[in-house]
Design a protein around this motif. Structure first.
Motif, PDB file in Angstrom:
ATOM      1  N   PHE A 100      75.340  20.357  73.661  1.00  0.00           N
ATOM      2  CA  PHE A 100      75.937  19.288  72.871  1.00  0.00           C
ATOM      3  C   PHE A 100      74.880  18.525  72.072  1.00  0.00           C
ATOM      4  CE2 PHE A 100      77.242  14.753  72.713  1.00  0.00           C
ATOM      5  CZ  PHE A 100      78.278  14.893  71.809  1.00  0.00           C
ATOM      6  N   ARG A 101      73.743  18.254  72.713  1.00  0.00           N
ATOM      7  CA  ARG A 101      72.663  17.536  72.033  1.00  0.00           C
ATOM      8  C   ARG A 101      71.344  18.063  72.569  1.00  0.00           C
ATOM      9  NH1 ARG A 101      74.357  13.032  73.011  1.00  0.00           N
ATOM     10  NH2 ARG A 101      75.404  12.560  71.036  1.00  0.00           N
ATOM     11  N   MET A 102      70.359  18.253  71.663  1.00  0.00           N
ATOM     12  CA  MET A 102      69.071  18.807  72.055  1.00  0.00           C
ATOM     13  C   MET A 102      67.970  18.083  71.286  1.00  0.00           C
ATOM     14  SD  MET A 102      67.906  22.788  72.195  1.00  0.00           S
ATOM     15  CE  MET A 102      66.320  23.263  72.893  1.00  0.00           C
ATOM     16  N   PRO A 103      67.501  16.918  71.830  1.00  0.00           N
ATOM     17  CA  PRO A 103      66.455  16.162  71.124  1.00  0.00           C
ATOM     18  C   PRO A 103      65.097  16.856  71.132  1.00  0.00           C
ATOM     19  CG  PRO A 103      66.964  15.123  73.222  1.00  0.00           C
ATOM     20  CD  PRO A 103      67.971  16.218  73.031  1.00  0.00           C
ATOM     21  N   VAL A 104      64.841  17.708  72.125  1.00  0.00           N
ATOM     22  CA  VAL A 104      63.579  18.461  72.181  1.00  0.00           C
ATOM     23  C   VAL A 104      63.859  19.861  71.653  1.00  0.00           C
ATOM     24  CG1 VAL A 104      61.735  19.277  73.671  1.00  0.00           C
ATOM     25  CG2 VAL A 104      62.826  17.098  74.162  1.00  0.00           C
ATOM     26  N   TYR A 105      63.293  20.200  70.503  1.00  0.00           N
ATOM     27  CA  TYR A 105      63.702  21.438  69.841  1.00  0.00           C
ATOM     28  C   TYR A 105      62.546  22.262  69.295  1.00  0.00           C
ATOM     29  CZ  TYR A 105      63.149  18.123  66.013  1.00  0.00           C
ATOM     30  OH  TYR A 105      62.662  17.172  65.180  1.00  0.00           O
ATOM     31  N   GLU A 106      61.287  21.785  69.366  1.00  0.00           N
ATOM     32  CA  GLU A 106      60.187  22.565  68.814  1.00  0.00           C
ATOM     33  C   GLU A 106      58.943  22.426  69.669  1.00  0.00           C
ATOM     34  OE1 GLU A 106      59.154  21.230  64.970  1.00  0.00           O
ATOM     35  OE2 GLU A 106      58.703  19.176  65.553  1.00  0.00           O
ATOM     36  N   GLU A 107      58.047  23.396  69.522  1.00  0.00           N
ATOM     37  CA  GLU A 107      56.806  23.401  70.289  1.00  0.00           C
ATOM     38  C   GLU A 107      55.890  22.264  69.831  1.00  0.00           C
ATOM     39  OE1 GLU A 107      55.023  27.193  69.899  1.00  0.00           O
ATOM     40  OE2 GLU A 107      56.766  28.297  70.686  1.00  0.00           O
ATOM     41  N   GLY A 108      55.076  21.780  70.781  1.00  0.00           N
ATOM     42  CA  GLY A 108      54.119  20.734  70.467  1.00  0.00           C
ATOM     43  C   GLY A 108      54.642  19.331  70.686  1.00  0.00           C
ATOM     44  N   MET A 109      55.949  19.190  70.955  1.00  0.00           N
ATOM     45  CA  MET A 109      56.484  17.861  71.205  1.00  0.00           C
ATOM     46  C   MET A 109      56.020  17.357  72.572  1.00  0.00           C
ATOM     47  SD  MET A 109      60.390  18.107  69.743  1.00  0.00           S
ATOM     48  CE  MET A 109      60.660  16.377  70.080  1.00  0.00           C
TER      49      MET A 109
END
Length: 345
Positions: A297-306
């Motif tokens: 439904f929601r994905m605030p963490v979506y890329e490497e390096g975060m």
């Protein structure tokens, strides 16, 4: 025209043709009459329908459709550690469907050697715990041995005290006999002295009686001294027994204190080991997988390096549901109208 009172009055006379035309003008039209008949029939039918048709009162409410099983409701997954995202599943976006156990992302702690450090601390704490446990067991055995030794020492001291008391009692029993001997010798001396004054006994016998009396008095004095010495011996034996008991008890108390200290070290090590196990468990959960089948439904963490902190939301998933339920709120005044099994819209 003549009225009843006989007076003459005038009256306008309207022709018959004009009267017929006027009546036609004030009468209802045929359409109005038909409409009135239809309304009358409809009113009658409505009254008849209200008498026979079923009637039910309704009430309004607001709510939402939710999953009946709590585990199938919307779930938010949070990070249990502080770290940086090193890998994210390919093509994973909001609205994507995932299966239970499917890889979502991987987090690496900011301290890359944190796991190795925790493992080394775990090994050191285990050794510390084992050493303290061995010490606690050794002190437990020492306490048992010291307790047995104290019991043996106290038993031997009790026997010595009883022997001294028996000796005292035997000496005390002799006092009455020596007192009787002294009384008898004194009476004999007094009798000899009296007879000597009367000239019935020679001075030699008086001296002999005096010597016997002096002997019995010396023996009585000696037995009193022996009784006092025996009493002192009993007191000394009792003091010696108490001293041995206190010495043995001091050794036991010291061993007990050392055992408690060792057990405290074991407990502290166990607590620290539990904390390390929790930390290792948290670090072992760095690979995040889908907890259930469902849709992201929601994905605030979506890329490497975060970089994420402990407690930050990673994703929100809406699990697939097997049974839905309606969470409905109605006015309290309408509660008597709500019954189990009623159909709602």
């Amino acid at each position: 025209m003549i009225s009843n009172n006989g007076l003459m009055s005038r009256e306008t006379v309207v022709p018959a043709r004009e009267r017929t035309a006027t009546l036609h003008l004030v009468q209802s039209s045929r359409l109005a009459k038909r409409l009135a008949r239809l309304l009358l029939v409809g009113l009658f039918l409505s009254i008849l329908a209200m008498a026979f048709l079923p009637w039910q009162q309704t009430s309004r409410g607001k709510g939402e459709v939710v999953a009946f099983v709590p585990q199938e409701r919307q779930q938010a997954i949070e990070s249990r550690v502080k770290g940086v995202v090193v890998r994210v599943a390919d093509g994973l976006v909001e609205g994507s469907r995932v299966q239970r156990g499917e890889f979502i992302l991987e987090i690496q702690p900011l301290a890359s050697n944190q796991v190795e450090q925790l493992e080394l601390q775990k090994i050191a704490l285990q050794a510390k715990r084992d050493t303290a446990s061995v010490q606690a067991d050794a002190y437990a055995d020492n306490i048992t041995d010291l307790t047995e030794a104290m019991e043996f020492t106290i038993s031997a001291a009790n026997q010595m005290v009883e022997a001294a008391r028996a000796k005292l009692r035997s000496k005390q029993e002799l006092i009455s006999r020596y007192e009787a001997n002294e009384l008898q010798a004194r009476q004999a001396y007094e009798r000899m002295s009296s007879l000597n004054e009367q000239g019935l006994k020679p001075l030699k016998e008086v001296e002999k009686a005096k010597k016997d009396w002096d002997g019995t008095r010396a023996e009585l004095q000696s037995i009193h001294e022996e009784v006092e010495a025996s009493e002192l011996e009993v007191a000394a034996k009792e003091d010696e027994r108490e001293e041995k008991r206190l010495l043995a008890q001091t050794k036991i108390d010291y061993a007990v204190a050392m055992q408690h200290e060792a057990l405290g070290k074991v407990a502290t090590a166990e607590k620290e080991l539990a904390e390390i196990e929790i930390s290792l468990t948290e670090l072992s959960g760095l690979v995040i997988t889908a907890p259930r089948d469902g849709t992201i439904f929601r994905m605030p963490v979506y890329e490497e390096g975060m970089i994420i902190k402990e407690g930050d939301p990673i994703l929100t998933i809406v699990p697939d549901t097997t049974q839905n339920a309606v969470e409905l709120f109605v006015n309290g005044n309408d509660m008597p109208l709500v019954q189990v099994g009623q159909t709602v819209r």
